[in-house]
Design a protein around this motif. Structure first.
Motif, PDB file in Angstrom:
ATOM      1  N   GLY A 104      79.957  25.836  19.758  1.00  0.00           N
ATOM      2  CA  GLY A 104      80.187  26.032  21.201  1.00  0.00           C
ATOM      3  C   GLY A 104      78.972  26.598  21.912  1.00  0.00           C
ATOM      4  O   GLY A 104      78.714  26.264  23.071  1.00  0.00           O
TER       5      GLY A 104
ATOM      6  N   LEU B  96      81.856  21.606  27.546  1.00  0.00           N
ATOM      7  CA  LEU B  96      82.858  22.653  27.346  1.00  0.00           C
ATOM      8  C   LEU B  96      84.011  22.529  28.335  1.00  0.00           C
ATOM      9  O   LEU B  96      85.119  22.958  28.072  1.00  0.00           O
ATOM     10  CB  LEU B  96      82.205  24.029  27.476  1.00  0.00           C
ATOM     11  CG  LEU B  96      81.309  24.425  26.301  1.00  0.00           C
ATOM     12  CD1 LEU B  96      80.473  25.639  26.646  1.00  0.00           C
ATOM     13  CD2 LEU B  96      82.138  24.691  25.053  1.00  0.00           C
TER      14      LEU B  96
ATOM     15  N   GLY C  80      87.496  18.980  28.758  1.00  0.00           N
ATOM     16  CA  GLY C  80      88.904  18.842  28.395  1.00  0.00           C
ATOM     17  C   GLY C  80      89.094  18.212  27.024  1.00  0.00           C
ATOM     18  O   GLY C  80      90.211  18.011  26.573  1.00  0.00           O
TER      19      GLY C  80
ATOM     20  N   PHE D 197      84.651  48.282  21.267  1.00  0.00           N
ATOM     21  CA  PHE D 197      84.899  47.783  22.622  1.00  0.00           C
ATOM     22  C   PHE D 197      85.671  48.808  23.446  1.00  0.00           C
ATOM     23  O   PHE D 197      85.320  49.086  24.598  1.00  0.00           O
ATOM     24  CB  PHE D 197      85.674  46.470  22.537  1.00  0.00           C
ATOM     25  CG  PHE D 197      86.154  45.969  23.873  1.00  0.00           C
ATOM     26  CD1 PHE D 197      85.259  45.519  24.815  1.00  0.00           C
ATOM     27  CD2 PHE D 197      87.509  45.956  24.168  1.00  0.00           C
ATOM     28  CE1 PHE D 197      85.697  45.069  26.054  1.00  0.00           C
ATOM     29  CE2 PHE D 197      87.954  45.508  25.391  1.00  0.00           C
ATOM     30  CZ  PHE D 197      87.050  45.055  26.343  1.00  0.00           C
TER      31      PHE D 197
ATOM     32  N   LEU E   3      84.540  50.392  26.968  1.00  0.00           N
ATOM     33  CA  LEU E   3      85.291  50.058  28.175  1.00  0.00           C
ATOM     34  C   LEU E   3      85.726  51.307  28.927  1.00  0.00           C
ATOM     35  O   LEU E   3      85.874  51.288  30.147  1.00  0.00           O
ATOM     36  CB  LEU E   3      86.528  49.252  27.759  1.00  0.00           C
ATOM     37  CG  LEU E   3      87.381  48.614  28.852  1.00  0.00           C
ATOM     38  CD1 LEU E   3      86.604  47.542  29.576  1.00  0.00           C
ATOM     39  CD2 LEU E   3      88.648  48.009  28.246  1.00  0.00           C
TER      40      LEU E   3
ATOM     41  N   ILE F 138      80.218  40.553  26.755  1.00  0.00           N
ATOM     42  CA  ILE F 138      81.064  39.375  26.541  1.00  0.00           C
ATOM     43  C   ILE F 138      82.311  39.457  27.427  1.00  0.00           C
ATOM     44  O   ILE F 138      82.707  38.486  28.065  1.00  0.00           O
ATOM     45  CB  ILE F 138      81.492  39.281  25.056  1.00  0.00           C
ATOM     46  CG1 ILE F 138      80.273  39.024  24.183  1.00  0.00           C
ATOM     47  CG2 ILE F 138      82.529  38.192  24.850  1.00  0.00           C
ATOM     48  CD1 ILE F 138      80.547  39.121  22.699  1.00  0.00           C
ATOM     49  N   TYR F 139      82.872  40.658  27.481  1.00  0.00           N
ATOM     50  CA  TYR F 139      84.111  40.853  28.246  1.00  0.00           C
ATOM     51  C   TYR F 139      83.888  40.534  29.720  1.00  0.00           C
ATOM     52  O   TYR F 139      84.752  39.939  30.372  1.00  0.00           O
ATOM     53  CB  TYR F 139      84.589  42.291  28.076  1.00  0.00           C
ATOM     54  CG  TYR F 139      85.849  42.623  28.821  1.00  0.00           C
ATOM     55  CD1 TYR F 139      87.045  41.989  28.509  1.00  0.00           C
ATOM     56  CD2 TYR F 139      85.841  43.566  29.845  1.00  0.00           C
ATOM     57  CE1 TYR F 139      88.207  42.290  29.185  1.00  0.00           C
ATOM     58  CE2 TYR F 139      86.999  43.876  30.530  1.00  0.00           C
ATOM     59  CZ  TYR F 139      88.188  43.239  30.200  1.00  0.00           C
ATOM     60  OH  TYR F 139      89.322  43.541  30.880  1.00  0.00           O
TER      61      TYR F 139
ATOM     62  N   LEU G 184      84.374  37.007  30.838  1.00  0.00           N
ATOM     63  CA  LEU G 184      85.728  36.449  30.889  1.00  0.00           C
ATOM     64  C   LEU G 184      86.276  36.597  32.292  1.00  0.00           C
ATOM     65  O   LEU G 184      86.658  37.674  32.704  1.00  0.00           O
ATOM     66  CB  LEU G 184      86.662  37.189  29.927  1.00  0.00           C
ATOM     67  CG  LEU G 184      86.468  37.031  28.434  1.00  0.00           C
ATOM     68  CD1 LEU G 184      87.560  37.783  27.705  1.00  0.00           C
ATOM     69  CD2 LEU G 184      86.496  35.571  28.042  1.00  0.00           C
ATOM     70  N   GLY G 185      86.320  35.514  33.022  1.00  0.00           N
ATOM     71  CA  GLY G 185      86.931  35.575  34.349  1.00  0.00           C
ATOM     72  C   GLY G 185      88.394  35.259  34.215  1.00  0.00           C
ATOM     73  O   GLY G 185      88.842  34.753  33.190  1.00  0.00           O
TER      74      GLY G 185
ATOM     75  N   THR H 263      85.994  30.939  33.094  1.00  0.00           N
ATOM     76  CA  THR H 263      85.201  31.645  32.100  1.00  0.00           C
ATOM     77  C   THR H 263      83.968  30.807  31.815  1.00  0.00           C
ATOM     78  O   THR H 263      84.079  29.601  31.619  1.00  0.00           O
ATOM     79  CB  THR H 263      86.026  31.829  30.816  1.00  0.00           C
ATOM     80  OG1 THR H 263      87.139  32.644  31.120  1.00  0.00           O
ATOM     81  CG2 THR H 263      85.202  32.470  29.720  1.00  0.00           C
TER      82      THR H 263
ATOM     83  N   TRP I 125      82.167  29.598  29.396  1.00  0.00           N
ATOM     84  CA  TRP I 125      82.304  29.522  27.939  1.00  0.00           C
ATOM     85  C   TRP I 125      80.983  29.425  27.206  1.00  0.00           C
ATOM     86  O   TRP I 125      80.826  29.982  26.118  1.00  0.00           O
ATOM     87  CB  TRP I 125      83.219  28.356  27.549  1.00  0.00           C
ATOM     88  CG  TRP I 125      84.666  28.692  27.731  1.00  0.00           C
ATOM     89  CD1 TRP I 125      85.540  28.065  28.564  1.00  0.00           C
ATOM     90  CD2 TRP I 125      85.403  29.744  27.087  1.00  0.00           C
ATOM     91  NE1 TRP I 125      86.774  28.658  28.484  1.00  0.00           N
ATOM     92  CE2 TRP I 125      86.717  29.690  27.585  1.00  0.00           C
ATOM     93  CE3 TRP I 125      85.075  30.717  26.161  1.00  0.00           C
ATOM     94  CZ2 TRP I 125      87.713  30.568  27.188  1.00  0.00           C
ATOM     95  CZ3 TRP I 125      86.053  31.607  25.749  1.00  0.00           C
ATOM     96  CH2 TRP I 125      87.360  31.523  26.262  1.00  0.00           C
TER      97      TRP I 125
ATOM     98  N   VAL J 159      79.652  32.861  26.974  1.00  0.00           N
ATOM     99  CA  VAL J 159      80.507  33.654  26.084  1.00  0.00           C
ATOM    100  C   VAL J 159      80.200  33.321  24.627  1.00  0.00           C
ATOM    101  O   VAL J 159      80.015  34.208  23.792  1.00  0.00           O
ATOM    102  CB  VAL J 159      82.007  33.394  26.379  1.00  0.00           C
ATOM    103  CG1 VAL J 159      82.876  33.977  25.282  1.00  0.00           C
ATOM    104  CG2 VAL J 159      82.384  33.976  27.727  1.00  0.00           C
ATOM    105  N   MET J 160      80.100  32.017  24.337  1.00  0.00           N
ATOM    106  CA  MET J 160      79.884  31.603  22.943  1.00  0.00           C
ATOM    107  C   MET J 160      78.503  32.064  22.443  1.00  0.00           C
ATOM    108  O   MET J 160      78.376  32.526  21.308  1.00  0.00           O
ATOM    109  CB  MET J 160      79.999  30.079  22.820  1.00  0.00           C
ATOM    110  CG  MET J 160      81.406  29.556  23.019  1.00  0.00           C
ATOM    111  SD  MET J 160      82.533  30.136  21.740  1.00  0.00           S
ATOM    112  CE  MET J 160      83.779  30.926  22.707  1.00  0.00           C
TER     113      MET J 160
ATOM    114  N   ALA K 260      78.705  35.743  21.913  1.00  0.00           N
ATOM    115  CA  ALA K 260      79.529  36.008  20.723  1.00  0.00           C
ATOM    116  C   ALA K 260      78.717  35.741  19.460  1.00  0.00           C
ATOM    117  O   ALA K 260      78.828  36.472  18.471  1.00  0.00           O
ATOM    118  CB  ALA K 260      80.788  35.154  20.751  1.00  0.00           C
TER     119      ALA K 260
ATOM    120  N   GLY L  43      91.030  21.039  25.960  1.00  0.00           N
ATOM    121  CA  GLY L  43      89.744  21.249  25.317  1.00  0.00           C
ATOM    122  C   GLY L  43      89.778  22.334  24.255  1.00  0.00           C
ATOM    123  O   GLY L  43      88.743  22.736  23.747  1.00  0.00           O
TER     124      GLY L  43
ATOM    125  N   ASP M 227      91.672  45.650  21.340  1.00  0.00           N
ATOM    126  CA  ASP M 227      90.593  44.723  21.706  1.00  0.00           C
ATOM    127  C   ASP M 227      91.048  43.272  21.649  1.00  0.00           C
ATOM    128  O   ASP M 227      90.746  42.484  22.549  1.00  0.00           O
ATOM    129  CB  ASP M 227      89.410  44.848  20.725  1.00  0.00           C
ATOM    130  CG  ASP M 227      88.904  46.262  20.594  1.00  0.00           C
ATOM    131  OD1 ASP M 227      89.639  47.191  20.979  1.00  0.00           O
ATOM    132  OD2 ASP M 227      87.786  46.430  20.109  1.00  0.00           O
TER     133      ASP M 227
END
Lengths: 277, 335
Positions: A35, A43, A46, A211, A215, A230-231, A234-235, A239, A241, A244-245, A248, B167, B267
């Protein structure tokens, strides 16, 4: 002959079962790596692509620009947590295993209980305590909070190790005129090297992967560890992606390195009856 | 022992005076021995001091303060002042009257029970698999712990990615093999979301169960297994009547540790669902975070924390009992 064939077939069947289990265990890691090289269009197309489809380095470019500070922050926090755990735990574990102190049973019981206390309980109070102690949004504050994972575990694991050192060793050092501190520093610590490494590896991973304290006891402005980074990607509805990937993937690097470099320390730490999180 | 022996050698005591002169010699000897004993006690305490200071500041203080907070009428303004007006049991009443808090408690029970069951069944099966000899077994065993090493928030985020409606890899494979005809809304269907979180947590916890149960299975004596085989016990009988009873103590400890860290899970849920949709996946931990850090009602958050703490500590006597080996060896004797 058929018996041998049967047992060979059975062995390969086991291998197949283990392989199936490993595919499930490792697939999420694989998915992150694939990813992280996918384009935004892929991404959001779909369709899930099992193999890289139109690979690109765009995500890494974005993340290196936006998150390299976070990687450094997480490194500092991880190393700080490891240092705190060692400074606090090594002498304490030595005292709890080799000195006849009246508090030993009470203290060891408290350590077992400490491992049970959920982090959110500590985080809620620590936020206010830190507010008062001017530790909110600071490295020392976060490292003290992250130490709550590592310190009780470290003391218990090291204590179990120190029991295996013969008492005669320390007696001999004292007879030779070594002070209590010299005995600890010159004789005990060097012998405990492997247990110390195990404890340090776990403390580092705890600090790196934390985390909940990031936070709560940070305000997300100046100190942003990779987990918090990363957090924030995240919307609720959209997001990013790709980013994020890629972040990560960065966050998984220490685990991968430790698995290759410190495999035996990890295995021994896990079987020492670890409690995580 | 050695010190005494050495002292005996350096201070020659005539055999005859041992009884009569005891009163004369012993005060000096005892004084020196006492001071050595004191020095050792002092050294022990100094070695302990950093840890005691740390535990008081990072555990004792927050736990006590959390109890205080739960009886206070807090507001964003009181946070800076460290104390707030006494509120009696009002926070506890609001927590137990709040349907979301009650649901969070129920979710925590379901989540914990489901996770432990799933983790045990799969973890035990894998542990048994690893006791058999087959090509690639060492590699498989070392790789199986990977989920355990990843940051938990990363795991949450990865599963969010894999469980996407469109996806997502999970829906893709289910539809490719014909197990589903239309995409499943794993994360946004309130009836399904808790199960999705549960699946992710089982994935996360299996390695721990596998590892501990595997090392217990390794310790079952070969003779016992062979004897059962001689007596004509089938594989299922051997497992149920011979192996499980032997490793039962380890199973108990594993469940207990599993319980302790499953009630704490935070988490993973934040990364995967954030407690949604419509609070369907709120656990005590996530809802307490919401109360304290989203709506800044620290008093209610602390009250809910204490519910969680009591829940987590319920098993602590059992935990201490099972760890009594480690307490007993504290008598100071080296193994």
């Amino acid at each position: 002959m058929s018996r041998v064939q049967k047992s060979v077939a059975l062995r390969w069947l086991c291998t197949l079962a283990a392989l199936a289990a490993l595919v499930i265990v490792l697939f999420p890691v694989y998915a992150v790596i694939v990813g992280s090289f996918e384009s935004t269009e892929t991404l959001f197309s779909g369709t899930y692509y099992w193999l890289p489809h139109a690979a690109t380095l765009d995500n890494y470019r974005t993340v290196i620009q936006a998150q390299s500070g976070s990687v450094l922050t997480s490194l500092i926090v991880g190393l700080g947590t490891a240092a705190l755990a060692l400074v606090v735990a090594v002498p304490a574990a030595y005292a709890l295993s080799k000195y006849r102190l009246r508090v030993t049973v009470i203290l060891v019981s408290s350590l077992l209980i400490c491992q049970i206390v959920p982090s959110i309980v500590l985080a809620t109070s620590l936020f206010i305590v830190f507010h008062w102690a001017h530790l909110v949004n600071s490295y020392p504050g976060l490292i003290i909070a992250d130490g709550t994972y590592a310190v009780p575990f470290a003391i218990l694991v090291l204590r179990a190790f120190f029991f295996s050192l013969p008492n005669e060793l320390m007696h001999a050092a004292r007879v030779d005129g070594a002070s209590e501190w010299q005995t600890f520093r010159r004789i005990v610590v060097p012998l405990a090297r492997s247990a110390v490494i195990t404890v340090a590896v776990f403390a580092f991973l705890n600090g790196w992967g934390d985390f909940i304290f990031a936070l709560t006891v940070l305000n997300g402005s100046t100190i942003v560890p990779i987990t918090l980074g990363i957090y924030t990607y995240l919307g609720n509805y959209s997001t990013d992606w790709g980013a994020v990937m890629a972040s990560a993937a960065f966050a998984m690097v220490p685990a991968g390195v430790m698995l290759v470099v410190a495999q035996r320390y990890i295995a021994s730490g896990l079987t020492a009856g670890s409690v995580k999180g | 022992m050695n010190i005494k022996a050495q002292r005996a050698a350096t201070v020659p005591v005539p055999a005859t005076s041992a009884r009569n002169g005891a009163g004369q010699l012993s005060p000096a000897g005892r004084g020196r021995r006492l001071s050595a004993w004191r020095r050792r006690q002092l050294a022990g305490w100094l070695f302990l001091a950093p840890a005691v200071a740390y535990l008081l500041f990072a555990f004792a203080l927050p736990i006590v303060y959390n109890v205080m907070l739960s009886f206070e009428q807090t507001s964003p303004a009181t946070i800076a002042q460290f104390t707030a007006p006494f509120a009696g049991a009002a926070n506890y009443r609001s927590v137990f009257d709040d349907p979301t808090s009650r649901a969070a408690i129920v979710h925590t029970f379901v989540f914990t029970a489901g996770s432990l069951l799933g983790q045990f069944v799969i973890g035990f099966a894998l542990a048994l698999l690893f006791t058999l000899r087959f090509p690639g077994r060492t590699l498989a065993r070392s790789l199986v712990i990977v989920p355990w090493l990843l940051p938990l928030i990363v795991t949450g985020v990865i599963f969010k990615f894999l469980f996407q409606v469109e996806g997502g890899a999970v829906n893709q494979i289910l539809m490719d093999v014909g197990l589903a005809h239309h995409p499943i809304d794993w994360l946004d269907d309130p009836h399904l979301a808790l199960w999705t979180v549960l699946i992710a947590n089982i994935w996360l916890g299996v390695p721990f169960f596998t590892l501990l149960l595997y090392s217990a299975l390794q310790d079952v004596p070969v003779e016992v297994k062979e004897a059962a085989l001689m007596d004509g016990a089938g594989p299922w009988q051997r497992l149920r009547l011979v192996i499980v009873p032997i490793i039962l103590p380890v199973i108990e400890v594993t469940f207990l540790l599993g319980f302790v860290f499953t009630v704490k899970v935070f988490d993973l849920v934040i990364g995967l669902t954030g407690g949604g949709p419509a609070n369907a996946t709120q656990l005590i931990t996530t809802w307490s975070y919401n109360l304290s850090f989203q709506v800044f009602n620290f008093g209610q958050g602390a009250a809910l924390n204490n519910v969680l703490l009591v829940l987590a500590l319920i098993c602590s006597p059992l935990y201490l009992l099972l760890s009594r080996g480690s307490l007993r060896s504290s008598s100071g004797a080296a193994r």
